[in-house]
Write a protein that holds these residues in place. Structure first.
Motif, PDB file in Angstrom:
ATOM      1  N   ASP A 218      18.087  38.529  84.920  1.00 50.45           N
ATOM      2  CA  ASP A 218      17.888  37.124  85.272  1.00 50.45           C
ATOM      3  C   ASP A 218      18.905  36.258  84.534  1.00 50.45           C
ATOM      4  OD1 ASP A 218      16.533  34.320  84.924  1.00 50.45           O
ATOM      5  OD2 ASP A 218      15.368  35.306  86.495  1.00 50.45           O
ATOM      6  N   SER A 219      19.348  35.205  85.185  1.00 50.59           N
ATOM      7  CA  SER A 219      20.351  34.325  84.564  1.00 50.59           C
ATOM      8  C   SER A 219      19.820  33.639  83.312  1.00 50.59           C
ATOM      9  CB  SER A 219      20.822  33.270  85.573  1.00 50.59           C
ATOM     10  OG  SER A 219      19.733  32.443  85.982  1.00 50.59           O
ATOM     11  N   LYS A 220      18.500  33.532  83.193  1.00 50.90           N
ATOM     12  CA  LYS A 220      17.914  32.893  82.013  1.00 50.90           C
ATOM     13  C   LYS A 220      17.782  33.850  80.829  1.00 50.90           C
ATOM     14  CE  LYS A 220      17.582  28.984  84.051  1.00 50.90           C
ATOM     15  NZ  LYS A 220      18.538  27.888  83.682  1.00 50.90           N
ATOM     16  N   THR A 221      18.040  35.134  81.060  1.00 47.63           N
ATOM     17  CA  THR A 221      18.102  36.080  79.946  1.00 47.63           C
ATOM     18  C   THR A 221      19.529  36.067  79.417  1.00 47.63           C
ATOM     19  OG1 THR A 221      16.336  37.468  80.847  1.00 47.63           O
ATOM     20  CG2 THR A 221      17.841  38.493  79.275  1.00 47.63           C
ATOM     21  N   ALA A 222      19.699  35.478  78.250  1.00 52.87           N
ATOM     22  CA  ALA A 222      21.044  35.250  77.723  1.00 52.87           C
ATOM     23  C   ALA A 222      20.963  34.855  76.255  1.00 52.87           C
ATOM     24  CB  ALA A 222      21.754  34.150  78.516  1.00 52.87           C
ATOM     25  N   MET A 223      22.101  34.891  75.596  1.00 54.67           N
ATOM     26  CA  MET A 223      22.246  34.284  74.268  1.00 54.67           C
ATOM     27  C   MET A 223      23.188  33.097  74.433  1.00 54.67           C
ATOM     28  SD  MET A 223      23.625  35.916  70.660  1.00 54.67           S
ATOM     29  CE  MET A 223      25.308  36.234  71.243  1.00 54.67           C
ATOM     30  N   THR A 224      22.752  31.937  73.993  1.00 52.43           N
ATOM     31  CA  THR A 224      23.536  30.722  74.195  1.00 52.43           C
ATOM     32  C   THR A 224      23.766  30.029  72.858  1.00 52.43           C
ATOM     33  OG1 THR A 224      22.482  30.434  76.362  1.00 52.43           O
ATOM     34  CG2 THR A 224      23.710  28.561  75.476  1.00 52.43           C
ATOM     35  N   ILE A 225      25.032  29.719  72.594  1.00 48.16           N
ATOM     36  CA  ILE A 225      25.362  28.981  71.374  1.00 48.16           C
ATOM     37  C   ILE A 225      25.657  27.534  71.749  1.00 48.16           C
ATOM     38  CG2 ILE A 225      27.841  29.621  71.465  1.00 48.16           C
ATOM     39  CD1 ILE A 225      27.668  29.765  68.343  1.00 48.16           C
ATOM     40  N   PHE A 226      25.026  26.606  71.047  1.00 46.05           N
ATOM     41  CA  PHE A 226      25.207  25.170  71.259  1.00 46.05           C
ATOM     42  C   PHE A 226      26.001  24.621  70.073  1.00 46.05           C
ATOM     43  CE2 PHE A 226      21.297  26.443  73.373  1.00 46.05           C
ATOM     44  CZ  PHE A 226      21.442  25.880  74.632  1.00 46.05           C
ATOM     45  N   TYR A 227      27.014  23.798  70.365  1.00 44.76           N
ATOM     46  CA  TYR A 227      27.887  23.303  69.294  1.00 44.76           C
ATOM     47  C   TYR A 227      28.577  22.015  69.742  1.00 44.76           C
ATOM     48  CZ  TYR A 227      31.785  25.111  72.073  1.00 44.76           C
ATOM     49  OH  TYR A 227      32.692  25.332  73.077  1.00 44.76           O
ATOM     50  N   LYS A 228      29.187  21.362  68.797  1.00 47.25           N
ATOM     51  CA  LYS A 228      30.003  20.178  69.078  1.00 47.25           C
ATOM     52  C   LYS A 228      31.415  20.432  68.582  1.00 47.25           C
ATOM     53  CE  LYS A 228      26.256  16.754  68.848  1.00 47.25           C
ATOM     54  NZ  LYS A 228      25.753  15.525  68.172  1.00 47.25           N
ATOM     55  N   SER A 229      32.364  19.937  69.346  1.00 47.02           N
ATOM     56  CA  SER A 229      33.751  20.034  68.890  1.00 47.02           C
ATOM     57  C   SER A 229      34.071  18.824  68.027  1.00 47.02           C
ATOM     58  CB  SER A 229      34.709  20.103  70.080  1.00 47.02           C
ATOM     59  OG  SER A 229      34.700  18.880  70.791  1.00 47.02           O
ATOM     60  N   ALA A 230      35.149  18.924  67.318  1.00 50.51           N
ATOM     61  CA  ALA A 230      35.501  17.860  66.369  1.00 50.51           C
ATOM     62  C   ALA A 230      35.809  16.540  67.055  1.00 50.51           C
ATOM     63  CB  ALA A 230      36.698  18.298  65.522  1.00 50.51           C
ATOM     64  N   ASP A 231      36.271  16.586  68.305  1.00 45.31           N
ATOM     65  CA  ASP A 231      36.697  15.354  68.969  1.00 45.31           C
ATOM     66  C   ASP A 231      35.773  14.907  70.098  1.00 45.31           C
ATOM     67  OD1 ASP A 231      37.300  17.550  70.437  1.00 45.31           O
ATOM     68  OD2 ASP A 231      39.312  16.937  71.021  1.00 45.31           O
ATOM     69  N   LEU A 232      34.617  15.567  70.241  1.00 44.64           N
ATOM     70  CA  LEU A 232      33.669  15.178  71.281  1.00 44.64           C
ATOM     71  C   LEU A 232      32.277  15.023  70.690  1.00 44.64           C
ATOM     72  CD1 LEU A 232      34.706  17.532  74.242  1.00 44.64           C
ATOM     73  CD2 LEU A 232      35.136  15.076  74.075  1.00 44.64           C
TER      74      LEU A 232
END
Length: 450
Positions: free
Chosen positions: A243-257
């Motif tokens: 399933d597409s919802k089975t995943a590992m997801t990393i959330f982050y911010k870039s320095a300029d956004l």
């Protein structure tokens, strides 16, 4: 338990046993759609048709034995199973998942000065077996050993890990409840936040790691997702690993956004993966179960016997004297129906929707019955909820045994789909005195051939 300690034979046997479910399902799904003919009908007038019911008094016997491991890798199933349960009859079972996660795209770059928000592993529910009110504790570890998607993995195998816990979560399973992710309602899933140290390791990795999956999997080989054993009740969670919802997801911010960005690591058909089951050597099973399955009290199986998925328990059915019964002359078998009635042990644990039946040859390998080529609704194997009963029509098999075309091998009765189901089952044996109308029977109608 039919086991050959010769490595070559054991490997071949496991392959054959692992493929049995697929063979039976293929036979069922590809059979012609006409109603199957009953063997021997038309050879004699209806008035000449005779019948006999085989039970323990006439040589029908059953007992349960341990099953060999079952194949659970990505090449045969898409389900991952996780959790722990304590069954009053079968004892303790735990299930854990070993799996890779692959890049969703090659060449990803977090950029300079990326700021971590979180790293989440999500597993999309597909089903559940057991008690959803019992809390479960799962733990996640990083593997230190390579996995190969082309390798056959079995339910008794294991992959080593670094021993560093990346996450632990104690929770009540909610396999039917949707969840909200960033205020968006999504399908039921288990979401586990992984440690910031591990997430930071991913962000700070050499950018070459993300060039392709070969380099990524050399860097991060996968996870062991395991569970603490429960002391009562519990259950097994089933997840759709494709399933597409089975995943590992990393959330982050870039320095300029200012916006939070996300990058996903996928669980797909290219990922090596398998489920492992541990039945704790059935040390927590009931005394009756242990006597029959562990200590070899085969006579006890004529009262009750046991079946369990997850590489657990199968049954052996035998009719050693059937040829003697028909020794007076040739007969045409019109119908032979093997009937199993479900024993109610007072739990709410459901039996499987389908059972499988096969011969066990002299090498201990499974051989499908010729009747499995019949239309599935005629051949049987499915649970009849109204009667709490399973049956198989094995008319052609019995005819072949009587004519010597097929050896009178014992039959293996097992849970169909044991690699991706958690069901267990207790059935009445063939003992007439103990089980009366609930007894296991083989009902045969036949005509004598002059």
């Amino acid at each position: 338990m039919l086991t050959d300690l010769n490595n070559g034979k054991l490997k071949n046997r496991r392959i054959i046993q692992a493929c049995l479910s697929a063979v039976i399902l293929i036979c069922l799904s590809t059979a012609c759609n006409k109603k199957a003919d009953k063997v021997g009908l038309g050879l004699q007038p209806a008035s000449a048709e005779l019948s006999v019911v085989f039970d323990n008094n006439s040589g029908l016997y059953s007992h349960s034995i341990l099953e060999d491991s079952v194949r659970t890798d990505v090449n045969v199933i898409k389900t991952g199973m996780l959790g722990s349960m304590m069954d009053p009859e079968f004892g303790k079972t735990t299930a854990e998942i070993f799996s890779q996660f692959r890049l969703s795209e090659n060449g990803h770059n977090f950029g300079t000065g990326a700021i971590l928000d979180s790293l989440v592993l999500s597993l999309a529910y597909s089903s559940f077996y057991g008690d959803t009110m019992t809390s479960q504790t799962i733990r996640i570890f990083e593997l230190d050993q390579d996995m190969n998607p082309d390798t056959s993995y079995y339910s008794t195998q294991s992959i080593s890990d670094y021993g560093i816990e990346l996450a632990s979560l104690t929770f009540i399973p909610r396999p039917s409840d949707s969840v909200y992710v960033d205020s968006v309602q999504e399908k039921p899933q288990l979401r586990i936040r992984l440690s910031n140290d591990f997430a930071q390791k991913l962000i700070e990795a050499d950018p070459d790691v993300y060039d392709d999956n070969e380099k990524w999997l050399a860097f991060m080989k996968g996870f062991r997702i395991t569970t603490d054993a429960v002391s009562s009740d519990g259950g097994i969670m089933l997840f759709d690993m494709l399933d597409s919802k089975t995943a590992m997801t990393i959330f982050y911010k870039s320095a300029d956004l200012e916006d939070t960005l996300a990058f996903a690591f996928l669980s797909n058909s290219n990922c090596a993966r398998f489920t492992a089951f541990d039945h704790n050597e059935y040390m927590d099973a009931s005394a009756a179960f242990k006597a029959q399955v562990l200590d070899g009290d085969t006579a006890a199986g004529n009262e009750l016997f046991y079946l369990q998925a997850m590489g657990g328990v199968k049954a052996q059915i035998s009719l050693p004297d059937i040829e003697d019964f028909f020794a007076d002359g040739p007969v045409a078998i019109n119908e032979a129906k093997l009937i199993f009635n479900v024993y109610d042990d007072g739990t709410e644990l459901l039996g499987p929707p389908q059972l499988g039946l096969a011969m066990i040859d002299e090498e201990g390998d499974y051989v499908p019955l010729v009747d499995a080529n019949e239309v599935s609704t005629y051949y049987g194997g499915y649970l009849n909820d109204a009667k709490d009963q399973y049956y198989f029509r094995i008319s052609r098999h019995v005819q072949n045994v009587l004519t010597g075309k097929t050896p009178n091998y014992p039959l293996a009765l097992l849970v169909q789909g044991a690699s991706f189901r958690a069901n267990r089952l207790i059935l009445y044996g063939s003992d007439v005195m103990l089980n009366a109308e609930n007894k296991m029977t083989l009902e045969v109608t036949y005509t004598k051939v002059n």
